[in-house]
Enzyme design. Structure first.
Site, PDB file in Angstrom:
ATOM      1  N   CYS A   1       0.934  -1.255   0.136  1.00  0.00           N
ATOM      2  CA  CYS A   1      -0.034   0.095  -0.120  1.00  0.00           C
ATOM      3  C   CYS A   1       1.035   1.206  -0.109  1.00  0.00           C
ATOM      4  CB  CYS A   1      -0.816   0.017   1.206  1.00  0.00           C
ATOM      5  SG  CYS A   1      -1.567  -1.599   1.781  1.00  0.00           S
TER       6      CYS A   1
ATOM      7  N   PRO B   1       1.377   7.609   0.077  1.00  0.00           N
ATOM      8  CA  PRO B   1       1.733   8.420  -0.767  1.00  0.00           C
ATOM      9  C   PRO B   1       3.479   8.340  -1.490  1.00  0.00           C
ATOM     10  CG  PRO B   1       1.907   9.513   1.096  1.00  0.00           C
ATOM     11  CD  PRO B   1       1.465   8.123   1.493  1.00  0.00           C
TER      12      PRO B   1
ATOM     13  N   LYS C   1       7.642   5.595   2.483  1.00  0.00           N
ATOM     14  CA  LYS C   1       8.254   4.465   2.895  1.00  0.00           C
ATOM     15  C   LYS C   1       8.882   3.713   1.887  1.00  0.00           C
ATOM     16  CE  LYS C   1       5.148   4.038   7.185  1.00  0.00           C
ATOM     17  NZ  LYS C   1       4.465   5.059   6.780  1.00  0.00           N
TER      18      LYS C   1
ATOM     19  N   CYS D   1      -0.612   3.788  11.419  1.00  0.00           N
ATOM     20  CA  CYS D   1      -0.432   5.052  12.052  1.00  0.00           C
ATOM     21  C   CYS D   1      -1.567   5.217  12.987  1.00  0.00           C
ATOM     22  CB  CYS D   1      -0.273   6.226  11.096  1.00  0.00           C
ATOM     23  SG  CYS D   1       0.370   7.798  11.928  1.00  0.00           S
TER      24      CYS D   1
END
Length: 462
Positions: free
Chosen positions: A279, A282, A285, A400
């Site tokens: 995933c 944006p 990571k 998060c």
């Protein structure tokens, strides 16, 4: 003035550009479901605000959004029919004025006068007298005094007291109390959520060294606390740094860097050449993982379901050049064969309750129903990742959010139906971090580690 003489027009002050930007950004959040961290920079750029004006607008908009709940309690007490009776545009202006009066070093007469002009220009003359009167009453006390007068009694309603005095929805306070179990620690966490964080940079491996970023930027940048790739921007606009413009340096919370490092540090026997960010949008990571993978002769595939977010991933990887493989597809329905990858990052969509200090409006936008609605997707993504990793490979499940239903609940559900999967102690992979508490997962906290409240669990397929 004699009878029959024309009435002299009231002198008006020009609307202050910085306050106008803050007001317009908050209106975009309310009316268009915009994200403040995206809407505000766009408005600052479009209207040419820089330096002190940009900093003032940022603090005004973000601070108002962050403490909105406390300000609404004050406004409720001063408006006969309550804040809900006001036009939304007027309510936004009153919150802005209140923030300047009780939380910023703005003289009350300036805060009142400039807010009145915002309302006059944006709404009209009719609500001006009300705005003037309410804000003059707000200026009678500082914020602690208002809270002492208006917040629920701590002894009778602890959750309500903390919710009002620390400007968090009641349900979030209840969840934090369940997670931490200590009132003093929850109070510290709520206070940390209300502190505007400094910008954290990430030096991307293979492109630039962290020390070179620090040395090149001068006194305004210092090394981060935990991550070997982190640097903290003490002041200034990160967009003005050459390395940021070139894509060699990104903007990424240190907690996000650390959970990514946990995946990269996990031991993998045998082949270690195929990595996946399931995933990826944006793309922060994915960029860090790309640098780490290429340093070991591995390649990363970045998958993202939404096309516009896939475009952001491509931009984040631009400094690495080809070959960068970016797929646009549903992570719960993989387009690759079972057991393809050696390492997989599942940075699952979540409520974002761990980043409330960076996304101040999120606390008022999210509901308990949002958390429940995301559960099936989070479980589906983790299940697909466990199918996609080879035996002996590892999956990092990351959110998060510290909410139990988005963290342990998802991991435990997977372990209960996958006898071929075991959880490893993620704390061993981040030995530089103090006070990681109970495992085997890692849960970071703003008030303990100075990061967003990132969660990571390391799962191995056997």
């Amino acid at each position: 003035m004699t009878a029959g003489s024309p009435r002299r027009a009231r002198a008006r002050t020009a609307v202050d550009p910085a306050r106008q930007v803050a007001y317009d950004a908050l209106r975009a959040v309310d009316t268009d479901d915009a994200y403040l961290n995206l809407a505000l920079p766009r408005l600052l750029s479009d209207r040419g605000l820089e330096g002190r004006d940009a900093a003032f607008a940022t603090e005004l908009a973000a601070g108002t959004a962050r403490l909105q709940g406390s300000y609404d309690v004050i406004i409720d007490a001063l408006v006969t029919a309550g804040s809900a009776s006001l036009q939304p545009a007027v309510r936004t202006a009153l919150r802005l004025g209140a923030h300047q009066i009780v939380s910023m070093r703005v003289p009350s007469h300036a805060a009142v006068g400039t807010t009145v002009e915002l309302v006059r220009a944006g709404v009209g003359e009719r609500p001006v007298r009300l705005v003037n009167a309410v804000l003059r009453r707000v200026a009678e006390h500082d914020l602690p005094t208002w809270m002492a007068r208006l917040a629920p009694d701590r002894g009778r309603d602890l959750v309500g007291h903390l919710a009002v005095t620390h400007a968090h929805p009641r349900w979030i306070v209840e969840e934090f109390l369940r997670l931490l179990g200590d009132v003093d620690e929850v109070t510290a966490l709520l206070a940390a959520d209300n502190l505007a964080p400094l910008v954290t940079l990430v030096s991307r491996p293979g492109l630039v060294e962290r020390d070179d970023v620090v040395d090149g930027a001068g006194a305004q940048v210092r090394p981060g606390r935990w991550s070997p790739y982190a640097a903290v921007l003490e002041s200034g606009d990160p967009g003005q740094l050459d390395d940021v413009r070139a894509g060699r340096v990104g903007i990424q919370d240190e907690g996000s860097q650390l959970v990514t490092l946990a995946l990269a540090r996990a031991a993998v026997a045998g082949r270690d050449t195929h990595w996946l960010d399931l995933c990826a949008g944006p793309g922060g990571k994915a960029a860090l993982l790309t640098g780490l993978a290429r340093g070991r002769g591995a390649t990363l595939i970045a998958n993202e379901r939404l096309p516009h977010r896939a475009t952001l991933v491509r931009s984040g990887l631009r400094a690495y050049g080809p070959p960068a493989t970016i797929l646009c597809g549903d992570g719960t329905k993989p387009a690759w064969r079972v057991g393809t990858f050696d390492r997989i990052l599942v940075d699952a969509p979540c409520s974002g309750l761990g980043a409330l200090r960076r996304r101040p409006e999120a606390r008022w936008r999210r509901t308990p129903g949002d958390v429940a609605a995301m559960g099936p997707l989070q479980k589906g993504l983790l299940g697909a990742a466990l199918d996609s990793v080879r035996p002996g490979g590892v999956v990092a499940y990351v959110t998060c959010s510290p909410h139990a239903d988005e963290t342990r609940g998802v991991v435990d559900a997977a372990l209960s139906v996958r006898p071929d999967v075991s959880e490893e102690d993620a704390r061993d992979l981040l030995p530089e971090i103090d006070d990681l508490r109970d495992g085997p997962h890692v849960q970071l906290w703003p008030h303990v580690h100075g990061t967003d409240a990132m969660f990571v669990a390391i799962l191995r397929r056997s």
